[in-house]
Design a protein around this motif. Structure first.
Motif, PDB file in Angstrom:
ATOM      1  N   SER A  46       0.830  -1.208   0.000  1.00 41.04           N
ATOM      2  CA  SER A  46       0.000   0.000   0.000  1.00 41.04           C
ATOM      3  C   SER A  46       0.866   1.260   0.000  1.00 41.04           C
ATOM      4  O   SER A  46       0.383   2.337  -0.341  1.00 41.04           O
ATOM      5  CB  SER A  46      -0.948   0.006   1.210  1.00 41.04           C
ATOM      6  N   TRP A  52      -2.858  13.422  12.194  1.00 41.31           N
ATOM      7  CA  TRP A  52      -3.423  12.811  10.999  1.00 41.31           C
ATOM      8  C   TRP A  52      -3.812  11.375  11.350  1.00 41.31           C
ATOM      9  O   TRP A  52      -3.367  10.813  12.349  1.00 41.31           O
ATOM     10  CB  TRP A  52      -2.433  12.809   9.833  1.00 41.31           C
ATOM     11  N   SER A  53      -4.660  10.791  10.515  1.00 46.87           N
ATOM     12  CA  SER A  53      -5.100   9.413  10.727  1.00 46.87           C
ATOM     13  C   SER A  53      -5.303   8.756   9.371  1.00 46.87           C
ATOM     14  O   SER A  53      -5.823   9.387   8.443  1.00 46.87           O
ATOM     15  CB  SER A  53      -6.407   9.388  11.522  1.00 46.87           C
ATOM     16  N   PRO A  54      -4.895   7.484   9.215  1.00 43.71           N
ATOM     17  CA  PRO A  54      -5.099   6.794   7.935  1.00 43.71           C
ATOM     18  C   PRO A  54      -6.581   6.683   7.592  1.00 43.71           C
ATOM     19  O   PRO A  54      -7.445   6.737   8.472  1.00 43.71           O
ATOM     20  CB  PRO A  54      -4.495   5.397   8.187  1.00 43.71           C
ATOM     21  N   THR A  55      -6.869   6.505   6.323  1.00 42.85           N
ATOM     22  CA  THR A  55      -8.247   6.325   5.887  1.00 42.85           C
ATOM     23  C   THR A  55      -8.808   5.026   6.451  1.00 42.85           C
ATOM     24  O   THR A  55      -8.057   4.121   6.844  1.00 42.85           O
ATOM     25  CB  THR A  55      -8.329   6.297   4.350  1.00 42.85           C
ATOM     26  N   ALA A  56     -10.120   4.924   6.465  1.00 48.36           N
ATOM     27  CA  ALA A  56     -10.782   3.771   7.073  1.00 48.36           C
ATOM     28  C   ALA A  56     -10.422   2.457   6.386  1.00 48.36           C
ATOM     29  O   ALA A  56     -10.447   1.389   7.015  1.00 48.36           O
ATOM     30  CB  ALA A  56     -12.293   3.976   7.049  1.00 48.36           C
ATOM     31  N   ASP A  57     -10.068   2.502   5.100  1.00 47.84           N
ATOM     32  CA  ASP A  57      -9.745   1.268   4.372  1.00 47.84           C
ATOM     33  C   ASP A  57      -8.248   0.962   4.378  1.00 47.84           C
ATOM     34  O   ASP A  57      -7.804   0.032   3.698  1.00 47.84           O
ATOM     35  CB  ASP A  57     -10.253   1.344   2.935  1.00 47.84           C
ATOM     36  N   ASP A  58      -7.464   1.695   5.137  1.00 50.70           N
ATOM     37  CA  ASP A  58      -6.032   1.424   5.214  1.00 50.70           C
ATOM     38  C   ASP A  58      -5.811   0.041   5.828  1.00 50.70           C
ATOM     39  O   ASP A  58      -6.414  -0.291   6.848  1.00 50.70           O
ATOM     40  CB  ASP A  58      -5.333   2.491   6.072  1.00 50.70           C
ATOM     41  N   TRP A 112      -5.235  -0.834   9.754  1.00 53.00           N
ATOM     42  CA  TRP A 112      -6.265  -0.953  10.787  1.00 53.00           C
ATOM     43  C   TRP A 112      -6.521  -2.416  11.141  1.00 53.00           C
ATOM     44  O   TRP A 112      -6.809  -2.739  12.301  1.00 53.00           O
ATOM     45  CB  TRP A 112      -7.558  -0.282  10.341  1.00 53.00           C
TER      46      TRP A 112
END
Length: 220
Positions: free
Chosen positions: A31, A194-200, A203
C-alpha cells in the motif's frame, strides 16, 4: 532492489505493527507502493522476514488467528529494536548513488520513529556529502568542456546526474529546515495530527494485535 531499503522497510513495518502476520505486513508495504519506488516485490517481503528471523532481528510466533486457524506472527527482538535506528541513520546519511534514492526514501518513511536530533545529524552529513559530490562533478564537467575528451551526448548524461544531485541537495536543505522548525513529529514527541483512511490495511493489524497479545503474554 536495494538490500538496505528492503531490510529497513520490512523490519520497520514489523516494529510499527507487531505482532502481525506476514501477509498483513506484505499488504501494508504494497500500500506504500514499495514495488514501484523500491522495486520490492511481494516475495521479497517474505524472504526478508526469513532473513531477519535468522539474524535474530525478528521472532516468529505460532498462534491462533482471528479465524481460529494457526498463523505465524512476527515481533521485533531486542536486537532488532537496536538495529532499526542504525538502519534509518545509514539510509539518511549515506550517499552511495544519488540517482537511486530507494535507501533514502525508506529511511525517510521510518524517520519519525527515531529521535529528531538523530535525523538532523544524519541529514546534515548527507548534505555535506552531496555538496562534495557536486563540487567534484563541476570540476569534471569544466575539464571535459575544455578538453573535449568525452562525446557530447555522454557529457550531457553527466549533466543529468549533476542536475539530479542538485535537486536532491535543495530538497534535503528544505527538509532539514522543516525538521529543525518542528514541522514533523518524531520519537518521544506528541502531536500526531493525521489518521489513515478507514480502508487502510494497517487498521486490520491494529485490531488483530488485540487478539495476538494475550496469546503472546500467556505462560508457555
Amino acid at each position: 532492489m536495494s538490500a538496505l531499503a528492503t531490510r529497513l522497510l520490512v523490519l520497520g513495518v514489523v516494529r510499527i505493527f507487531e505482532p502481525a502476520n506476514a501477509y498483513q505486513l506484505r499488504r501494508e508495504l504494497l500500500s506504500w507502493e514499495v514495488d514501484r519506488w523500491a522495486n520490492i516485490n511481494p516475495g521479497s517481503v517474505y524472504g526478508m522476514l526469513t532473513s531477519l528471523e535468522k539474524a535474530g532481528l525478528v521472532e516468529r510466533h505460532e498462534l491462533i488467528g482471528v479465524n481460529g486457524r494457526p498463523v505465524s506472527v512476527y515481533t521485533t527482538t531486542q536486537r532488532g529494536a537496536e538495529e532499526f535506528p542504525a538502519l534509518v541513520d545509514r539510509g539518511l546519511r549515506t550517499v552511495v548513488d544519488w540517482v537511486d534514492i530507494a535507501d533514502l526514501r525508506a529511511a525517510l518513511a521510518m524517520a519519525p520513529f527515531i529521535p529528531r536530533e538523530g535525523v538532523v545529524v544524519a541529514v546534515e552529513e548527507r548534505i555535506r556529502a552531496l555538496e562534495a559530490v557536486l563540487k567534484r562533478m563541476s570540476g569534471l564537467e569544466a575539464a571535459q568542456e575544455q578538453e573535449r575528451t568525452v562525446p557530447p551526448h555522454v557529457a550531457e548524461g553527466f549533466g543529468l546526474e549533476h542536475a539530479l544531485a542538485r535537486v536532491q541537495l535543495d530538497w534535503l536543505r528544505r527538509y532539514r529546515a522543516l525538521v529543525v522548525d518542528g514541522t514533523f513529529v518524531f520519537a518521544g514527541e506528541e502531536g500526531w495530527d493525521w489518521s489513515p483512511t478507514a480502508d487502510d490495511p494497517g487498521w486490520a493489524m491494529v485490531r488483530d494485535r488485540q487478539h495476538y497479545l494475550p496469546q503472546l503474554e500467556a505462560p508457555s
